[in-house]
Design an enzyme around this catalytic site. Sequence first.
Site, PDB file in Angstrom:
ATOM      1  N   GLY A 119       5.085   4.084 -26.271  1.00 23.99           N
ATOM      2  CA  GLY A 119       4.639   5.470 -26.385  1.00 23.99           C
ATOM      3  C   GLY A 119       4.149   5.867 -27.758  1.00 23.99           C
ATOM      4  O   GLY A 119       3.886   7.052 -28.008  1.00 23.99           O
ATOM      5  N   GLU A 136       7.517  -1.894 -26.235  1.00 28.37           N
ATOM      6  CA  GLU A 136       6.473  -1.949 -25.219  1.00 28.37           C
ATOM      7  C   GLU A 136       5.238  -1.134 -25.637  1.00 28.37           C
ATOM      8  O   GLU A 136       4.931  -0.111 -25.026  1.00 28.37           O
ATOM      9  CB  GLU A 136       7.008  -1.425 -23.887  1.00 28.37           C
ATOM     10  CG  GLU A 136       8.219  -2.178 -23.372  1.00 28.37           C
ATOM     11  CD  GLU A 136       8.841  -1.511 -22.157  1.00 28.37           C
ATOM     12  OE1 GLU A 136       8.422  -0.380 -21.814  1.00 28.37           O
ATOM     13  OE2 GLU A 136       9.729  -2.108 -21.540  1.00 28.37           O
ATOM     14  N   PRO A 137       4.524  -1.552 -26.654  1.00 23.35           N
ATOM     15  CA  PRO A 137       3.321  -0.812 -27.044  1.00 23.35           C
ATOM     16  C   PRO A 137       2.198  -1.001 -26.042  1.00 23.35           C
ATOM     17  O   PRO A 137       2.034  -2.082 -25.472  1.00 23.35           O
ATOM     18  CB  PRO A 137       2.952  -1.437 -28.397  1.00 23.35           C
ATOM     19  CG  PRO A 137       3.443  -2.857 -28.269  1.00 23.35           C
ATOM     20  CD  PRO A 137       4.727  -2.759 -27.477  1.00 23.35           C
ATOM     21  N   GLY A 138       1.436   0.034 -25.813  1.00 26.05           N
ATOM     22  CA  GLY A 138       0.259  -0.060 -24.951  1.00 26.05           C
ATOM     23  C   GLY A 138      -0.934   0.566 -25.615  1.00 26.05           C
ATOM     24  O   GLY A 138      -1.870  -0.104 -26.043  1.00 26.05           O
ATOM     25  N   ARG A 139      -0.874   1.911 -25.769  1.00 25.42           N
ATOM     26  CA  ARG A 139      -1.976   2.661 -26.373  1.00 25.42           C
ATOM     27  C   ARG A 139      -2.333   2.139 -27.762  1.00 25.42           C
ATOM     28  O   ARG A 139      -3.509   2.019 -28.111  1.00 25.42           O
ATOM     29  CB  ARG A 139      -1.578   4.137 -26.451  1.00 25.42           C
ATOM     30  CG  ARG A 139      -2.642   5.072 -26.983  1.00 25.42           C
ATOM     31  CD  ARG A 139      -2.048   6.439 -27.308  1.00 25.42           C
ATOM     32  NE  ARG A 139      -1.155   6.931 -26.293  1.00 25.42           N
ATOM     33  CZ  ARG A 139      -1.519   7.730 -25.291  1.00 25.42           C
ATOM     34  NH1 ARG A 139      -2.765   8.138 -25.202  1.00 25.42           N
ATOM     35  NH2 ARG A 139      -0.633   8.126 -24.394  1.00 25.42           N
ATOM     36  N   TYR A 157      -4.497  16.375 -19.230  1.00 28.21           N
ATOM     37  CA  TYR A 157      -3.517  16.936 -20.154  1.00 28.21           C
ATOM     38  C   TYR A 157      -4.090  17.329 -21.513  1.00 28.21           C
ATOM     39  O   TYR A 157      -3.413  17.223 -22.538  1.00 28.21           O
ATOM     40  CB  TYR A 157      -2.295  16.023 -20.341  1.00 28.21           C
ATOM     41  CG  TYR A 157      -2.530  14.543 -20.357  1.00 28.21           C
ATOM     42  CD1 TYR A 157      -2.065  13.758 -19.295  1.00 28.21           C
ATOM     43  CD2 TYR A 157      -3.195  13.923 -21.392  1.00 28.21           C
ATOM     44  CE1 TYR A 157      -2.263  12.393 -19.288  1.00 28.21           C
ATOM     45  CE2 TYR A 157      -3.390  12.556 -21.394  1.00 28.21           C
ATOM     46  CZ  TYR A 157      -2.913  11.792 -20.333  1.00 28.21           C
ATOM     47  OH  TYR A 157      -3.111  10.428 -20.317  1.00 28.21           O
ATOM     48  N   CYS A 185     -18.923  17.727 -10.070  1.00 24.46           N
ATOM     49  CA  CYS A 185     -18.934  19.098  -9.547  1.00 24.46           C
ATOM     50  C   CYS A 185     -17.607  19.800  -9.826  1.00 24.46           C
ATOM     51  O   CYS A 185     -16.887  20.211  -8.904  1.00 24.46           O
ATOM     52  CB  CYS A 185     -19.240  19.079  -8.056  1.00 24.46           C
ATOM     53  SG  CYS A 185     -20.900  18.517  -7.693  1.00 24.46           S
ATOM     54  N   GLU A 186     -17.265  19.913 -11.099  1.00 25.94           N
ATOM     55  CA  GLU A 186     -16.046  20.583 -11.541  1.00 25.94           C
ATOM     56  C   GLU A 186     -16.320  21.242 -12.888  1.00 25.94           C
ATOM     57  O   GLU A 186     -16.855  20.596 -13.796  1.00 25.94           O
ATOM     58  CB  GLU A 186     -14.883  19.590 -11.726  1.00 25.94           C
ATOM     59  CG  GLU A 186     -14.462  18.840 -10.489  1.00 25.94           C
ATOM     60  CD  GLU A 186     -13.660  19.693  -9.526  1.00 25.94           C
ATOM     61  OE1 GLU A 186     -13.170  20.755  -9.951  1.00 25.94           O
ATOM     62  OE2 GLU A 186     -13.531  19.279  -8.359  1.00 25.94           O
TER      63      GLU A 186
END
EC number: 4.1.1.20
Length: 460
Positions: A276, A318-321, A362, A389-390
């Site tokens: 995280g 547990e690195p990801g980003r 987010y 279309c948003e």
Amino acid sequence: MSRFAHPAGDRHAEMLPHERPPLAPADLNRINPAIWPRTSSRTEGALTVGGMDVRDLAAEHGTPLYVFDEADVRSRMRDYATAFAGSDVHYAGKAFLCREIVRWLQDEGLGLDVASGGELAVALSVGFPPERITLHGNNKSVAELTRALEVGVGHIVVDSYEEIARVGYLADELGKRPKVMIRVTTGVEAHTHEFIATAHDDQKFGLSLNTGAAAEAVRRILALPQLELVGLHSHIGSQIVDTAGFEVAARRLADLLVRIKDEHDVVLPELDLGGGYGIAYVEGDEAPDIKELADGLREIVAKVCAGAGLPVPKLTVEPGRTVVGPGGITLYEVGTVKDVEGIRTYVSIDGGMSDNVRTALYGAEYTAVLANRESTAAPMLSRLVGKHCESGDIVIRDFYLPADLAPGDLIAVAATGAYCRSLASNYNYLPRPAVVAVADGASRVIVRGETEDDLLRGQL
């Protein structure tokens, strides 16, 4: 009024401070090394990554296009391996996973966390050692658990009482004795968005430390001889740059290790502190120093265990980003430039929320630049929007581009390596873009872009 920065007398002067657009940067052409891939630069005005001119990438592979700087990603894998030497580093595959990324992990000596049977299948398809894989998830299916047991994954992180019984039953049926860890909800209130905070009690993940559920999970696992309880696991959230939360979680898990020793006379040999860790997305963002983080976490766990007379457990992170995020960019072509008088200019690109839903999901923030050339034009307050279309189809809510921006220009968005391709969709039947890796002045496709035939395949 033109498409230039808005004067002080307009509606922005009446806004509350948090509603006002950011100040225009001094240099719209700047490539901030804290945000962009490590090999990024401008050459004759155009953005280059991995020695490749983005104009050539767009011409060869089309846009939108995900681009990964191989040297950047591999160097960050090595940074973690060095900082956490003596511990295990498992890359969190949910950030972005494909066969080539798995090969890089294997080359650099890292492990892998998977959160589904599909992610497990990607790893196994290129021969990644199953003993270096950890299976996560709050609702693993019988099929997923069965395959994990059959191939011999290194760890299964259990997330509920039902799952303890399910894994125990399947292990007994298959004649296996898997190593399991308990995902503990530590009650840490991480300073991040509600949707990516994962350690407070009122959410779907883990077994609560505060309510005693985690302690009860220990009792249930120890009562099952077909399961080997080896440690505790914690994950407090994502995009966290304040390391205090990790320190609190580490201290609480170490305290639980002490209580387990006192109640059961069992010393658990492993402690997984999750991931995280945040990265820089915009000017002013700060990312934690990996070596300082590693040293701090080890010091806390060692201190608590020494005070209780326990041996220091083997740590896993547990690195990801932080591994793939900074090394990835997304290239788009500008389609329309629409001035809304007195407010801002809407810059529409050929992708949007189907290839990057994080802003809509987010409120993520990003940095982007005009990539195919430099410009000395005045700054233009812009909103980078997609073609879906948003009204919420926004990639960057407010930032500045040169006022001479025109259809056909290329826009590069930085730090899109994590969670953009993983969360991509076919909304409005847009094919998902290709993924290319760049290194030493060459590019190669590592995930083929989808076609209309792919969109129709499977329909009856």
